[in-house]
Design an enzyme around this catalytic site. Structure first.
Site, short mmCIF file in Angstrom:
data_model
loop_
_atom_site.label_atom_id
_atom_site.label_comp_id
_atom_site.label_asym_id
_atom_site.label_seq_id
_atom_site.Cartn_x
_atom_site.Cartn_y
_atom_site.Cartn_z
N ASP A 115 -5.83 9.08 10.15
CA ASP A 115 -4.61 8.51 10.74
C ASP A 115 -4.07 9.06 12.08
OD1 ASP A 115 -3.55 6.82 8.47
OD2 ASP A 115 -3.71 8.62 7.03
N GLU B 280 0.78 -1.21 0.09
CA GLU B 280 -0.05 -0.08 -0.04
C GLU B 280 0.82 1.37 -0.11
OE1 GLU B 280 -3.83 -1.79 2.35
OE2 GLU B 280 -2.47 -0.33 3.57
#
Lengths: 404, 277
Positions: free
Chosen positions: B69, B58
């Site tokens: 995040d 990824e």
């Protein structure tokens, strides 16, 4: 012209729900709850009672004859100016209108904990206030830069029992506070309601906050007709995320004769990189859960906004404003830091009203708006908040004069 | 073509999971932020991760406002942006990695605005041309706005979706219907880099996701998997294991100490891979 969303939460190509999957079910639940309770007579009655007895509504519409005179004389015309006095709401700004509605909704959703973001601290104070009233724990996210320049509001929130998190990430202003509030919400979504403070964010927030703030426009519409016997020629309000402007505009969207003007923060000037004129200089993008205009570079990185007023210091804007801009129903100007400071002093000296620096941007737009209107026109300016919180900032600029 | 020439699989991602299965193990999916700490080191890190046994890379596209995040990846994005990273460089990086490795599956992983500003169709075409196999966009739900899913599909790229503990059965079905490659089940309600939650619930949910999606796609589990032991535990019920923040922290520690992060990341990935059998 109606601006009823095309689909739920859509304003033309703007709006929608651009969030991580974890939040999607919560937003669906919230939209359904708002749909249901906003039409529920018991809910409406409770909301109306709080607005009347706690917020202090209706707020007055004050004619500003001296201000009008100053502007009109310079332009050789007649003008009437009316101020919608949201600065007289409990807590000192329009923000409480939204918070009382959302706290009632959170209660019905069974949420036991409240979070919010804040820029100038006005929304944080309003959220902390309703949490105190309803006995709910409250955590506020605020950019570290704003904590510094709005320290009075930080103390107010703490006095009201809220926990204030100083967000140091990114530009340490409103957008970063929103990022951090979204991180909290995604972690605690089962127990927590996020009281978003403006008409930005994912659906249903722009719709819900717009409807909760529309009380401003509904009142102003009745009040101006009582005062002048007709509708105004123009409405004028500052735009950061855009909730006070949307609240005023909603009273007049379907009246084509009423021109709508938003004033964004031009900071140090639109020809510099230090401004927050998202509608004036931005482009369509995705920020904080919605498609709308954003300030960003060609790669899609969000730009740093700048404004002397923390509440306008935001590189995004509510999606309904983006739609009103594109359709031309509303026109968006920008006022610099200096123009806002001058307007703040002008209103103080002319009318004995010290506006928040956010609202001072709207006042600063008055000469340009008046110049476009017919002789004898009347204008409503939304004074979205009072200026007490900005005394530190203003004193820095006018320091010598204020102390002399 | 997305798949390697002569491959029987619909995509390189599907091939990666099938290969792992045929080897009697679970797939390793590794997240790294592109251009962290700089373009060239990032290129070497991605290639090293592939060499050490990563099945699906990824490649994180740095963004200024990564609201899903946690601190580790936020810091990685700050480092990457300071080094000139962004969508443009992430595509360059993808092309550079692909030039040296024809096998590893690559998923571009990021947020909506850099894709939206470029235009979904242009992004998909550029991703394809750079050798990517799919994309995962954290804040672009396919059922809300199908434009990205359609653009990727037109290029033969997989849309890898996130499925959360909060996703309703109806949402899981709708998401799986437009997904390709694999389904990424988020083990917890929270941000990346959080503590690994109780795995009993995640295990039951993965079973449910498989049922609701008709078993059409493998299910990988991520968020909170930091050690080989965590990876082994999750591999007990998932088809693949995603490690992100922990790998990013390995890089951060080495860089902070003035060391080349490549050998340390490579060793970390080898340990993870060994734990998957």
């Amino acid at each position: 012209m109606s601006t009823v969303p095309h689909a739920p939460g859509q304003f033309g190509p703007y709006g929608g729900r651009y969030v991580s999957e974890t939040l999607m079910p919560a937003l669906e639940e919230l939209a359904a709850a708002w749909e249901r309770f906003s039409r529920d007579p018991t809910f409406r009655a409770e909301l109306d009672r709080l607005l009347r007895e706690y917020v202090g509504r209706p707020t007055p519409l004050t004619e500003a004859a001296q201000l009008a005179d100053q502007v009109a004389r310079a332009q050789g015309r007649r003008l009437r100016v009316f101020l919608k006095r949201e600065d007289l709401c409990h807590t000192g700004s329009h923000k409480l209108n939204n918070c009382v509605g959302q706290i009632l909704l959170a209660q019905r959703l069974g949420k036991k904990r409240i979070i919010a973001e804040t820029g100038a601290g006005q929304h944080g104070v309003a959220t902390a206030t309703v949490c105190a009233l309803f006995g709910l724990p409250c955590e506020i996210y605020m950019g570290a830069v704003d904590v510094e320049r709005q320290s009075l509001n930080v103390f107010r929130m703490q006095l009201l029992g809220a926990k204030v998190h100083s967000v140091k990430d990114g530009t340490a202003t409103l957008k970063d506070a929103m990022n951090e509030a979204m991180r909290d919400w995604v972690t605690n979504v089962g127990t927590t309601h996020y009281v978003l403070g403006t008409v930005a964010g994912p659906h249903p927030y722009p719709t819900m906050v717009g409807e909760l703030q529309s009380v401003i426009g509904r009142e102003a519409r009745v009040q101006i007709q009582a005062a002048t016997g007709r509708l105004p020629d123009a409405c004028l309000a500052c735009v950061g995320g855009g909730s006070n402007a949307m609240g005023l505009f909603r009273g007049f969207l379907d009246d084509p004769g009423v021109r709508l003007f938003g004033v964004e923060a031009a900071g140090e000037g639109l020809d510099t990189s230090h401004h927050a004129a998202t509608l004036g200089k931005g482009r369509p993008g995705v920020l904080h859960g919605a498609r709308s205009y954003v300030l960003c570079d060609d790669d899609g990185q969000i730009a740093e906004a700048h404004s002397i007023s923390a509440g306008l210091d935001y590189p995004g804007v509510g999606p309904e404003h983006s739609y009103l801009r594109d359709t031309g129903r509303a026109v968006y100007l920008a006022a610099t830091d200096q123009e806002a400071l001058d307007a703040c002093r002008l209103l103080a000296r002319c009318e004995g009203i010290i506006p928040a620096l956010e609202s001072a941007h709207a006042v600063a737009g008055l000469p340009r708006v008046a110049a476009q209107l017919p002789d004898g026109a009347s204008v409503i300016i939304n004074i979205s908040g009072r200026g007490d919180k900005d005394m530190g900032t203003i004193a820095k600029y006018f320091g010598a004069e204020v102390s002399s | 073509m997305t798949n390697a020439p002569g491959s029987p699989f619909p995509s390189r991602i599907a091939g990666a999971f099938a290969r792992a299965r045929s080897q009697g193990r679970k797939a390793l999916v590794l997240y790294l932020t592109g251009c962290d700490p700089d373009f060239e080191t990032s290129r070497r890190l991605l290639l090293a991760a592939a060499r050490a046994g990563t099945d699906v890379l990824e490649l994180g596209v740095p963004w200024s406002d990564p609201s899903a995040d946690g601190p580790a990846i936020q810091a990685a994005m700050r480092r990457a942006l300071a080094a000139g990273g962004g969508m443009g460089k992430a595509l360059d990086l993808c092309r550079a990695v692909r030039a040296d490795n024809a096998e590893v599956a690559i998923v571009l992983f990021g947020y909506a605005n850099p894709i939206f500003v470029r235009g979904a169709a242009k992004f998909a075409a550029q991703a394809k041309q750079a050798g990517a196999d799919g994309a995962l966009c954290v804040d672009w739900p396919a059922d809300e706005d199908p434009e990205l899913a359609q653009a990727l599909s037109q290029q033969g790229l997989d849309l890898v979706p996130l499925i959360a503990p909060t996703s309703t059965p109806e949402r899981v079905k709708a998401i799986a219907a437009v997904a390709g490659g694999f389904l990424y089940y988020v083990s917890l309600t929270g941000i990346t880099g959080s503590q690994l939650p109780n795995l009993g619930e995640a295990s039951a949910r993965v079973r449910q996701v498989r049922e609701l999606s008709g078993g059409r796609l493998p299910v990988a589990v991520g968020f909170g998997i930091a050690t080989p032991a965590d990876a082994r535990a999750v591999a007990g019920f998932a088809d693949g294991v995603v490690v992100g923040s922990a790998a990013v922290r390995v890089i951060e520690r080495a860089v902070a100490a003035g060391r080349d992060p490549v050998p340390e990341l490579e060793a970390f990935v080898r340990d993870l891979r060994a734990a998957l059998g």
